[in-house]
Design a protein around this motif. Structure first.
Motif, mmCIF file in Angstrom:
data_model
loop_
_atom_site.group_PDB
_atom_site.id
_atom_site.type_symbol
_atom_site.label_atom_id
_atom_site.label_comp_id
_atom_site.label_asym_id
_atom_site.label_seq_id
_atom_site.Cartn_x
_atom_site.Cartn_y
_atom_site.Cartn_z
ATOM 1 N N THR A 85 -54.748 -51.319 7.081
ATOM 2 C CA THR A 85 -53.468 -52.018 7.161
ATOM 3 C C THR A 85 -52.839 -52.057 5.771
ATOM 4 N N ASP A 86 -51.771 -52.847 5.621
ATOM 5 C CA ASP A 86 -51.117 -53.017 4.321
ATOM 6 C C ASP A 86 -51.335 -54.443 3.851
ATOM 7 N N ILE A 87 -50.680 -54.814 2.736
ATOM 8 C CA ILE A 87 -50.898 -56.147 2.182
ATOM 9 C C ILE A 87 -50.457 -57.224 3.162
ATOM 10 N N LYS A 88 -49.399 -56.964 3.930
ATOM 11 C CA LYS A 88 -48.938 -57.940 4.918
ATOM 12 C C LYS A 88 -50.018 -58.159 5.973
ATOM 13 N N GLY A 89 -50.602 -57.067 6.440
ATOM 14 C CA GLY A 89 -51.678 -57.183 7.424
ATOM 15 C C GLY A 89 -52.917 -57.843 6.852
ATOM 16 N N ALA A 90 -53.228 -57.565 5.578
ATOM 17 C CA ALA A 90 -54.389 -58.168 4.936
ATOM 18 C C ALA A 90 -54.221 -59.679 4.798
ATOM 19 N N LEU A 91 -53.008 -60.102 4.453
ATOM 20 C CA LEU A 91 -52.744 -61.539 4.348
ATOM 21 C C LEU A 91 -52.854 -62.207 5.706
ATOM 22 N N ALA A 92 -52.365 -61.534 6.745
ATOM 23 C CA ALA A 92 -52.480 -62.097 8.098
ATOM 24 C C ALA A 92 -53.947 -62.234 8.497
ATOM 25 N N TRP A 93 -54.746 -61.207 8.170
ATOM 26 C CA TRP A 93 -56.181 -61.262 8.452
ATOM 27 C C TRP A 93 -56.828 -62.421 7.710
ATOM 28 N N GLY A 94 -56.436 -62.593 6.440
ATOM 29 C CA GLY A 94 -56.990 -63.671 5.636
ATOM 30 C C GLY A 94 -56.626 -65.042 6.163
ATOM 31 N N ARG A 95 -55.384 -65.202 6.634
ATOM 32 C CA ARG A 95 -54.982 -66.494 7.206
ATOM 33 C C ARG A 95 -55.840 -66.844 8.417
ATOM 34 N N ASP A 96 -56.078 -65.870 9.267
ATOM 35 C CA ASP A 96 -56.904 -66.120 10.447
ATOM 36 C C ASP A 96 -58.350 -66.408 10.058
ATOM 37 N N PHE A 97 -58.874 -65.647 9.126
ATOM 38 C CA PHE A 97 -60.263 -65.819 8.704
ATOM 39 C C PHE A 97 -60.478 -67.198 8.100
ATOM 40 N N LEU A 98 -59.516 -67.657 7.304
ATOM 41 C CA LEU A 98 -59.640 -68.939 6.608
ATOM 42 C C LEU A 98 -59.116 -70.119 7.416
ATOM 43 N N GLY A 99 -58.454 -69.860 8.548
ATOM 44 C CA GLY A 99 -57.890 -70.931 9.356
ATOM 45 C C GLY A 99 -56.616 -71.513 8.795
ATOM 46 N N ILE A 100 -55.940 -70.797 7.911
ATOM 47 C CA ILE A 100 -54.733 -71.315 7.252
ATOM 48 C C ILE A 100 -53.560 -71.375 8.220
#
Length: 388
Positions: A85-100
């Motif tokens: 993915t790109d940085i936008k997708g990586a941030l979305a993945w991170g939000r889900d992983f961290l529960g943000i």
């Protein structure tokens, strides 16, 4: 969800081992790294070792590199790479992983403040880890008999200096003779670079356990006779210890992979094998009246040592890696010009890129750099043995 890149990156770093378990489930921790096959390159093949490594303890947490493909980056780049993915997708993945994603603005602000504190704690811990490695690298080289670990390794009988003629030293010399190098025949050999151990733990084989936030060595790795080599910086301080493990019966490398390990801070440090006609260690070669010498630099000890006897007019340094070659202190006044004895890695694009980076690191000092590669085998040590 704008403006949360900092807390996402910090949160992923704070949970880096869990991130690796999610993204690289076939991997496992080895030392301070998570080591796994590359799920993008699908590089798992017979005879290969996993080459994708992520820093999970000590140093720059979340930094990673695939030593086969050359891909590298920080923790967000790791998410991008593995998830394609790109940085936008990586941030979305991170939000889900961290529960943000489910947090309120106030909760996210509270998380941001907490992450600032944790980042400071991580930086402090990383600096303590660095200082520990620097201190124990010197101790591992000059190891004293002990029932406790010296740095990462158990070395019960300690190490002995060159010339003590211990069984471990004679075993190591037999290994080098089998590689076409007679250490005793090197006129300018820097004996201060070598010590020998009857039994050093191959610490990569140790088994660790983790519970309640603590990690400890539950079982030691196997013991082998070994040669400990000092990697010294420009001032002669031992900042890393390079250990070669030998088979306990035959004068060959130990039956483990890799049979050589380094502990400490190797970049900017070298193993001086021979001192050239001045016969003065490089960190003491600023005396009046001493002339500069040609200097041979290479990756491995065997490759570099192959030059010491036939080229007595040169200093010879082993740097441990291509990155180490590029950071060698050739700007010292004792170095006149440099012969870069490169390994023969024809057909390996990643090795070629690393070679070019190392060469640029040498050339930045403005001294003449000549590159030589063996036309036989993998390196000049193969050439010295007459391998076809």
């Amino acid at each position: 969800m704008q403006g949360d890149l900092d807390i996402i990156k910090s949160g992923l770093i704070d949970r880096i081992e869990s991130v690796c378990e999610r993204l690289l489930p076939d991997g496992k921790p080895e030392g301070g790294l998570w080591v796994a096959w590359n799920p993008v390159e699908l590089d798992q093949k017979p005879g290969r070792l996993p080459a994708l490594k992520v820093r999970i303890r000590g140093g720059d947490l979340g930094a990673w590199r695939c030593y086969r493909s050359g891909a590298k980056g920080d923790v967000l780049k790791l998410v991008e790479y593995v998830e394609r993915t790109d940085i936008k997708g990586a941030l979305a993945w991170g939000r889900d992983f961290l529960g943000i994603r489910a947090m309120s603005p106030a909760e996210r602000q509270s998380l941001r403040k907490a992450e600032v504190v944790r980042r400071q704690e991580r930086d402090h811990k990383a600096e303590r880890s660095r200082l520990f490695k620097l201190q124990t690298a010197d101790q591992l080289f000059f190891a004293k008999p002990s029932e406790k670990e010296t740095g990462p390794a158990y070395c019960p009988q300690g190490t002995f200096p060159f010339g003590a003629n211990t069984a471990a030293e004679l075993h190591a010399k037999a290994y080098f003779r089998g590689r076409g190098v007679d250490l005793d025949a090197i006129a300018g050999l820097n004996r201060l670079s070598f010590r020998f151990s009857p039994a050093t733990e191959w610490w990569k084989g140790a088994r660790y356990e983790t519970a309640q936030g603590r990690r400890w060595k539950a079982e030691r790795g196997p013991l082998f006779p070994a040669m400990h080599c000092a990697m010294r910086n420009r001032m002669g301080i031992v900042t890393a210890c390079h250990v070669t493990f030998f088979d306990p019966v035959r004068p060959v490398k130990a039956p483990v992979t890799p049979a050589k390990l380094m502990w400490g801070e190797a970049l900017g440090a070298v193993i001086e094998i021979s001192m050239g006609p001045n016969a003065v260690p490089f960190w003491m070669a600023d005396r009046d009246g001493l002339v500069s010498d040609p200097t041979v630099v290479g990756e491995g000890i065997e490759t570099s040592a192959s030059f010491s006897e036939p080229v007595p007019e040169a200093r010879v340094w082993a740097c441990g890696s291509l990155a180490g070659v590029g950071s060698a202190p050739i700007d010292l006044d004792c170095v006149e010009w440099v012969l870069f004895a490169r390994d023969n890695n024809a057909g390996n694009p990643q090795a070629q890129k690393q070679f070019e980076t190392a060469l640029a690191g040498l050339e930045r000092h403005g001294k003449t750099v000549v590159v030589e590669a063996s036309h036989v085998g993998d390196d000049f040590n193969d050439l010295a043995q007459g391998e076809e």
